[in-house]
Design an enzyme around this catalytic site. Structure first.
Site, PDB file in Angstrom:
ATOM      1  N   HIS A  68      50.050  73.460   1.468  1.00  0.00           N
ATOM      2  CA  HIS A  68      50.745  74.560   2.155  1.00  0.00           C
ATOM      3  C   HIS A  68      51.513  73.999   3.359  1.00  0.00           C
ATOM      4  O   HIS A  68      50.949  73.300   4.197  1.00  0.00           O
ATOM      5  CB  HIS A  68      49.777  75.658   2.600  1.00  0.00           C
ATOM      6  CG  HIS A  68      50.528  76.834   3.160  1.00  0.00           C
ATOM      7  ND1 HIS A  68      51.036  77.835   2.349  1.00  0.00           N
ATOM      8  CD2 HIS A  68      50.934  77.117   4.407  1.00  0.00           C
ATOM      9  CE1 HIS A  68      51.701  78.696   3.100  1.00  0.00           C
ATOM     10  NE2 HIS A  68      51.662  78.292   4.359  1.00  0.00           N
ATOM     11  N   ALA A  69      52.803  74.298   3.439  1.00  0.00           N
ATOM     12  CA  ALA A  69      53.679  73.666   4.423  1.00  0.00           C
ATOM     13  C   ALA A  69      53.273  73.989   5.861  1.00  0.00           C
ATOM     14  O   ALA A  69      52.845  75.101   6.165  1.00  0.00           O
ATOM     15  CB  ALA A  69      55.114  74.123   4.196  1.00  0.00           C
ATOM     16  N   HIS A  80      62.575  76.175   7.666  1.00  0.00           N
ATOM     17  CA  HIS A  80      61.534  76.897   8.400  1.00  0.00           C
ATOM     18  C   HIS A  80      60.675  75.931   9.226  1.00  0.00           C
ATOM     19  O   HIS A  80      60.482  76.126  10.427  1.00  0.00           O
ATOM     20  CB  HIS A  80      60.664  77.679   7.403  1.00  0.00           C
ATOM     21  CG  HIS A  80      59.476  78.355   8.027  1.00  0.00           C
ATOM     22  ND1 HIS A  80      59.488  79.679   8.394  1.00  0.00           N
ATOM     23  CD2 HIS A  80      58.254  77.883   8.372  1.00  0.00           C
ATOM     24  CE1 HIS A  80      58.322  79.990   8.942  1.00  0.00           C
ATOM     25  NE2 HIS A  80      57.549  78.919   8.926  1.00  0.00           N
ATOM     26  N   GLU A  81      60.171  74.903   8.579  1.00  0.00           N
ATOM     27  CA  GLU A  81      59.281  73.963   9.274  1.00  0.00           C
ATOM     28  C   GLU A  81      60.025  73.226  10.387  1.00  0.00           C
ATOM     29  O   GLU A  81      59.487  73.015  11.481  1.00  0.00           O
ATOM     30  CB  GLU A  81      58.667  72.961   8.291  1.00  0.00           C
ATOM     31  CG  GLU A  81      57.784  73.588   7.215  1.00  0.00           C
ATOM     32  CD  GLU A  81      56.719  74.512   7.762  1.00  0.00           C
ATOM     33  OE1 GLU A  81      56.291  74.341   8.911  1.00  0.00           O
ATOM     34  OE2 GLU A  81      56.322  75.448   7.042  1.00  0.00           O
ATOM     35  N   HIS A  85      60.118  75.014  13.598  1.00  0.00           N
ATOM     36  CA  HIS A  85      58.921  74.803  14.438  1.00  0.00           C
ATOM     37  C   HIS A  85      59.079  73.519  15.247  1.00  0.00           C
ATOM     38  O   HIS A  85      58.809  73.487  16.456  1.00  0.00           O
ATOM     39  CB  HIS A  85      57.670  74.672  13.563  1.00  0.00           C
ATOM     40  CG  HIS A  85      57.193  75.949  12.939  1.00  0.00           C
ATOM     41  ND1 HIS A  85      56.938  77.091  13.656  1.00  0.00           N
ATOM     42  CD2 HIS A  85      56.885  76.254  11.653  1.00  0.00           C
ATOM     43  CE1 HIS A  85      56.496  78.052  12.839  1.00  0.00           C
ATOM     44  NE2 HIS A  85      56.460  77.562  11.620  1.00  0.00           N
ATOM     45  N   GLU A 141      57.781  81.514  14.179  1.00  0.00           N
ATOM     46  CA  GLU A 141      58.016  81.614  12.729  1.00  0.00           C
ATOM     47  C   GLU A 141      59.452  82.009  12.400  1.00  0.00           C
ATOM     48  O   GLU A 141      59.891  81.864  11.254  1.00  0.00           O
ATOM     49  CB  GLU A 141      57.047  82.624  12.112  1.00  0.00           C
ATOM     50  CG  GLU A 141      55.575  82.268  12.245  1.00  0.00           C
ATOM     51  CD  GLU A 141      55.239  80.913  11.650  1.00  0.00           C
ATOM     52  OE1 GLU A 141      55.965  80.430  10.761  1.00  0.00           O
ATOM     53  OE2 GLU A 141      54.231  80.318  12.089  1.00  0.00           O
ATOM     54  N   HIS A 158      46.436  81.554   4.344  1.00  0.00           N
ATOM     55  CA  HIS A 158      46.169  81.883   5.753  1.00  0.00           C
ATOM     56  C   HIS A 158      44.807  82.521   5.981  1.00  0.00           C
ATOM     57  O   HIS A 158      44.343  82.570   7.121  1.00  0.00           O
ATOM     58  CB  HIS A 158      47.282  82.779   6.281  1.00  0.00           C
ATOM     59  CG  HIS A 158      48.641  82.130   6.144  1.00  0.00           C
ATOM     60  ND1 HIS A 158      49.243  81.939   4.918  1.00  0.00           N
ATOM     61  CD2 HIS A 158      49.484  81.604   7.052  1.00  0.00           C
ATOM     62  CE1 HIS A 158      50.410  81.343   5.090  1.00  0.00           C
ATOM     63  NE2 HIS A 158      50.581  81.116   6.363  1.00  0.00           N
ATOM     64  N   TYR A 194      54.407  86.567  10.819  1.00  0.00           N
ATOM     65  CA  TYR A 194      55.464  86.473   9.804  1.00  0.00           C
ATOM     66  C   TYR A 194      56.185  87.809   9.620  1.00  0.00           C
ATOM     67  O   TYR A 194      57.359  87.839   9.271  1.00  0.00           O
ATOM     68  CB  TYR A 194      54.896  85.984   8.467  1.00  0.00           C
ATOM     69  CG  TYR A 194      54.202  84.654   8.564  1.00  0.00           C
ATOM     70  CD1 TYR A 194      54.935  83.482   8.758  1.00  0.00           C
ATOM     71  CD2 TYR A 194      52.815  84.552   8.486  1.00  0.00           C
ATOM     72  CE1 TYR A 194      54.296  82.252   8.856  1.00  0.00           C
ATOM     73  CE2 TYR A 194      52.170  83.329   8.580  1.00  0.00           C
ATOM     74  CZ  TYR A 194      52.914  82.185   8.768  1.00  0.00           C
ATOM     75  OH  TYR A 194      52.273  80.977   8.865  1.00  0.00           O
TER      76      TYR A 194
HETATM   77  O1  X8Z Z   1      53.050  79.900   5.904  1.00  0.00           O
HETATM   78  C1  X8Z Z   1      54.247  79.906   6.009  1.00  0.00           C
HETATM   79  C2  X8Z Z   1      54.992  78.649   6.414  1.00  0.00           C
HETATM   80  C3  X8Z Z   1      54.188  77.795   7.310  1.00  0.00           C
HETATM   81  S1  X8Z Z   1      54.033  78.430   8.919  1.00  0.00           S
HETATM   82  C4  X8Z Z   1      55.342  77.848   5.199  1.00  0.00           C
HETATM   83  N1  X8Z Z   1      54.950  81.017   5.695  1.00  0.00           N
HETATM   84  C5  X8Z Z   1      54.303  82.237   5.243  1.00  0.00           C
HETATM   85  C6  X8Z Z   1      53.688  82.053   3.877  1.00  0.00           C
HETATM   86  O2  X8Z Z   1      54.007  81.078   3.197  1.00  0.00           O
HETATM   87  O3  X8Z Z   1      52.899  82.899   3.461  1.00  0.00           O
HETATM   88  C7  X8Z Z   1      56.396  81.178   5.792  1.00  0.00           C
HETATM   89  C8  X8Z Z   1      56.685  82.525   5.232  1.00  0.00           C
HETATM   90  C9  X8Z Z   1      55.392  83.269   5.204  1.00  0.00           C
HETATM   91 ZN    ZN Z   2      55.821  78.605   9.955  1.00  0.00          ZN
END
Ligand code: X8Z
Ligand code: ZN
Length: 605
Positions: free
Chosen positions: A344-345, A374-375, A378, A402, A504, A514
C-alpha cells in the site's frame, strides 16, 4: 485555576521521581510550559528519526524479527507520547500561554493516533497487535482461479477483469483471507486504545481523532455531514447512471436494475474509485474521451522510473527543487521478488529534513500514475515545512496533506499529456468530449466520497461503543449500503471482518482525511486556475509550468501546522471555509448530463 491544581497533584502521584513531584507541588507557569514543550519537542524529534528507520525496514521487509523490532520501537514511542500527553494536559490552562505553546500542547495532548493506558504491559500489547495487523495485511493474499495472488496484483486485476465470477472470487477470497483473521486482534486493539484515550481525558479514540481540526470533535463530525450533504446529489446521479450501465453490460442476474450495486463490479477491491470501469460507462459514440492514461503509458514504453520522473517533473515545473539523490536510492518503487512488504503506497520523511522516500509497488497503469503524484505531494509538503519546529512539521490538517498531490494530478489534462509527449495532438479530445473527460474524473473523484466518509463513521462508532464487537460486520455492511449503495457479492456474517481487508483499518490510519482531501483538492485547483488566469472550462485547466502558482502553493505548504488550517486555506485560496462548492462547480456540466441520462429511472437503492 482550582482544576489545574487538582490535576497537578494527580500528576505528582502518577509520576515516579522526586523532581517531578517537587515541580508538581507549585503551580506551573507559562515559562514552565514553554520549557516542557521545548523538551518534548526535542525528545520526540530525536526519537522519531530512529523509529522511522525501524518502521521503514519493517514495512519493506516483513519478518518476525522486523515485526519484533517495530513493536519494540512502537512501544517506546507510545510510552513517550503518552507521558508527554499527560504532562501537556497539566499546562493547558496555565495563564499567559503563548499562541505557539498552547497550540503545541494541544498537539501533544491529542495527537496520538493510538494511545495506550499507563497500565504496565499495555503499550507493549497494543504495539504487538498493531504490528501484527499491519504485517498481516502486507502478507495477505487472495486467489484467482484458485491460485494465490498478492495484494498489489489483486488490486490491479480487480481493475481489469470483466468476468463477474473472477471479480467475485477475488473479492471474497481477499476479504476472507485478509480481513477475517484480524477480528479478535482488532477488537482488543480498540479496547486498549480506548483505555488510553480515557486516561488522557477523551471519551474514546474517535473523539481524539476528531479533536485535531481546530474545532471541537462535535463540530468536526457535524462539518463532515454538512460537506457530504453538498456533494451527495452528485454521487446519487453517478450511482444511478453507473448501475444502469452495469445492468446493461452484465444483465439482471449479475447486476439488478434497482437496488445497490454489486461491490466487485466497480473496478476496485473496495468500490472506492470506479475509474477503471470507465469503458463500461463511457458515453456511447461521440462523447467518449478516446484515450486511457494507462494505455498511453504502456504505448510510450514508460516504466516505474519514467512515471516517477514525470511526476517529479510536474513539481519541478512549478519551481520546486528536484528530489534528492537519496530519494532515488532509498525509496521502494517495485515489489521485491523475494520478500514480503507493505505494498500500500505511502510517503516517508525519515529525518525531518531531506531523507524523503516513497514506498510503492508500482505498476504501469493509470491508478499508479495518479498515486505517484499523490505520494510526491506528501514529500514536497514535508520538505516545504522542514525548517518549522518539530510539532509544526505536519499538514495544516491531515486532509491538506492528502490533497496536495491529488490537486496537482487534476492538472493531468489532455493538453498536458500532449506537452509531455504522452498524447498526440491529433488525439486531444475536442470540446464535444468534455462529458467523457468529466465522467472519467467523476468515476474516481465523486465515487470515492461516501467511502471516504464511512470508513471512519464505522470506526467512530466502534470506538464510541455505538457499534459493539458482535456487530462489527453487520454495521460495516450496513454503512456500505447506506452511504455507497453497494452490496457484497455474497452474504456476509459475523465470522467475517471486512473492514480489515482495507489497509487503513489494520494500518490504523484515520480516513476522514481522504474525504476532506477530495473536496480540498478542487478548492486548491479552482484557486490555482484562477491564479493562472485560466478562462476555459475548469476541468481543462492545467497549471503545469506556472511558477506563480508554485510560489503561492509553497507559501501554504511551508506553514506546516503552525496556524489553524482555515488560515492555510486562506493563504492559497482566499477563503477560510472548506466546502464542496468547487467540486460541484467542476462537475456541473456532468451533473446536468447525468440527470438527463437518468430521466425516468428510479434512482437510489
Ligand atoms: O491511502 C492512500 C494513499 C496513501 S496516503 C495511497 N489513499 C487512500 C486509499 O488508497 O484508500 C489515497 C486515496 C485514498
Ligand atoms: Zn496519502
Amino acid at each position: 485555576m482550582k482544576k489545574t491544581m487538582i490535576s497537578v497533584l494527580a500528576l505528582g502521584a502518577a509520576l515516579a521521581g522526586g523532581a517531578a513531584i517537587a515541580q508538581a507541588q507549585k503551580a506551573p507557569t507559562a515559562a514552565d510550559a514553554d520549557a516542557f514543550v521545548a523538551r518534548a519537542e526535542k525528545e520526540l524529534a530525536d526519537f522519531t528519526v530512529e523509529a522511522a528507520r525501524v518502521s521503514w525496514i519493517n514495512n519493506t521487509y516483513i519478518t518476525d524479527d522486523t515485526d519484533a523490532l517495530n513493536a519494540k520501537y512502537g512501544t517506546i514511542g507510545t510510552e513517550m507520547s503518552v507521558k508527554f500527553a499527560k504532562e501537556a494536559a497539566l499546562y493547558q490552562n496555565v495563564p499567559g500561554l503563548s499562541f505557539d505553546t498552547k497550540r503545541k500542547l494541544d498537539f501533544l495532548r491529542g495527537g496520538l493516533v493510538l494511545p495506550a493506558p499507563t497500565t504496565p504491559g499495555a503499550a507493549t500489547e497494543l504495539n504487538d497487535i498493531a504490528t501484527r495487523l499491519n504485517s498481516t495485511y502486507g502478507k495477505g493474499k487472495g486467489t484467482l482461479h484458485g491460485k494465490p495472488i498478492s495484494g498489489s496484483d489483486i488490486e490491479a486485476a480487480m481493475g481489469t477483469s470483466r468476468d463477474p465470477n473472477e471479480t467475485k472470487e477475488m473479492w471474497v477470497s481477499w476479504h476472507d483471507n485478509v480481513g477475517k483473521p484480524m477480528r479478535k486482534d482488532y477488537q482488543r486493539e480498540v479496547e486498549i486504545a480506548n483505555q488510553g484515550a480515557k486516561e488522557l481525558g477523551y471519551p474514546d479514540v474517535g473523539a481524539m481523532w476528531r479533536s485535531q481540526y481546530d474545532m471541537s470533535p462535535e463540530e468536526f463530525a457535524k462539518l463532515t455531514d454538512k460537506l457530504w450533504g453538498q456533494v451527495k446529489p452528485l454521487y446519487d446521479e453517478l450511482h444511478c447512471y453507473t448501475r444502469a450501465r452495469l445492468n446493461a453490460k452484465y444483465g439482471d442476474a449479475v447486476q439488478t436494475k434497482t437496488g445497490p450495486i454489486r461491490a466487485d463490479l466497480l473496478g476496485n477491491m473496495w468500490a472506492q474509485e470506479w475509474g477503471n470501469i470507465y469503458d463500461i460507462v463511457a458515453p456511447k459514440g461521440a462523447g467518449d474521451l478516446g484515450y486511457e492514461v494507462g494505455d498511453l503509458l504502456k504505448a510510450k514504453g514508460y516504466d516505474w522510473k519514467k512515471m516517477v520522473q514525470t511526476g517529479e517533473g510536474f513539481y519541478s515545473s512549478l519551481g520546486f527543487a528536484p528530489l534528492p539523490e537519496t530519494f532515488w536510492q532509498r525509496s521502494q518503487f517495485l515489489k521485491p521478488a523475494d520478500r514480503e512488504v507493505i505494498c500500500h503506497a505511502s510517503a516517508w520523511d525519515i529525518d525531518n529534513k531531506d531523507d524523503l522516500r516513497i514506498k510503492m509497488c508500482i505498476k504501469v497503469n493509470s491508478d499508479d500514475f495518479t498515486t505517484i503524484h499523490h505520494e510526491l505531494g506528501h514529500n514536497y509538503y514535508q520538505r516545504a515545512y522542514n525548517t518549522k519546529p518539530f510539532l509544526y512539521e505536519n499538514g495544516a490538517n491531515d486532509g491538506f496533506h492528502e490533497a496536495i498531490g491529488d490537486f496537482v494530478a487534476l492538472s493531468i489534462t489532455p493538453n498536458y499529456l500532449v506537452q509531455i509527449g504522452l498524447l498526440d495532438q491529433a488525439r486531444v479530445p475536442s470540446a464535444d468530449k468534455d462529458i467523457g473527460l468529466l465522467l472519467r474524473q467523476a468515476m474516481d473523484k465523486v465515487a470515492f466520497l461516501p467511502f471516504g466518509l464511512l470508513v471512519d463513521k464505522w470506526r467512530w462508532g466502534v470506538f464510541s461503543g455505538q457499534i459493539q464487537p458482535g456487530d462489527y460486520e453487520k454495521a460495516w455492511t450496513n454503512m456500505r449500503l447506506q452511504y455507497q449503495g453497494i452490496t457484497p457479492p455474497v452474504a456476509r456474517d459475523e465470522t467475517a471482518f471486512d473492514p480489515g481487508a482495507k489497509y487503513h483499518v489494520p494500518g490504523n490510519v484515520p480516513y476522514t482525511r481522504y474525504f476532506l482531501a477530495r473536496l480540498l483538492q478542487f478548492q486548491f485547483y479552482q484557486a490555482a486556475c484562477k491564479q493562472a488566469g485560466w478562462k476555459g472550462p475548469l476541468h481543462r485547466c492545467s497549471f503545469y509550468n506556472n511558477k506563480e502558482v508554485g510560489k503561492r502553493l509553497n507559501a501554504m505548504l511551508e506553514m506546516g501546522a503552525s496556524r489553524p488550517w482555515p488560515e492555510a486555506l486562506q493563504t492559497f485560496t482566499g477563503t477560510k471555509e472548506i466546502s464542496g462548492d468547487a467540486m460541484v462547480a467542476y462537475f456541473q456540466p456532468l451533473m446536468t448530463w447525468l440527470k438527463a441520462q437518468n430521466k425516468g429511472q428510479k434512482c437510489g437503492w
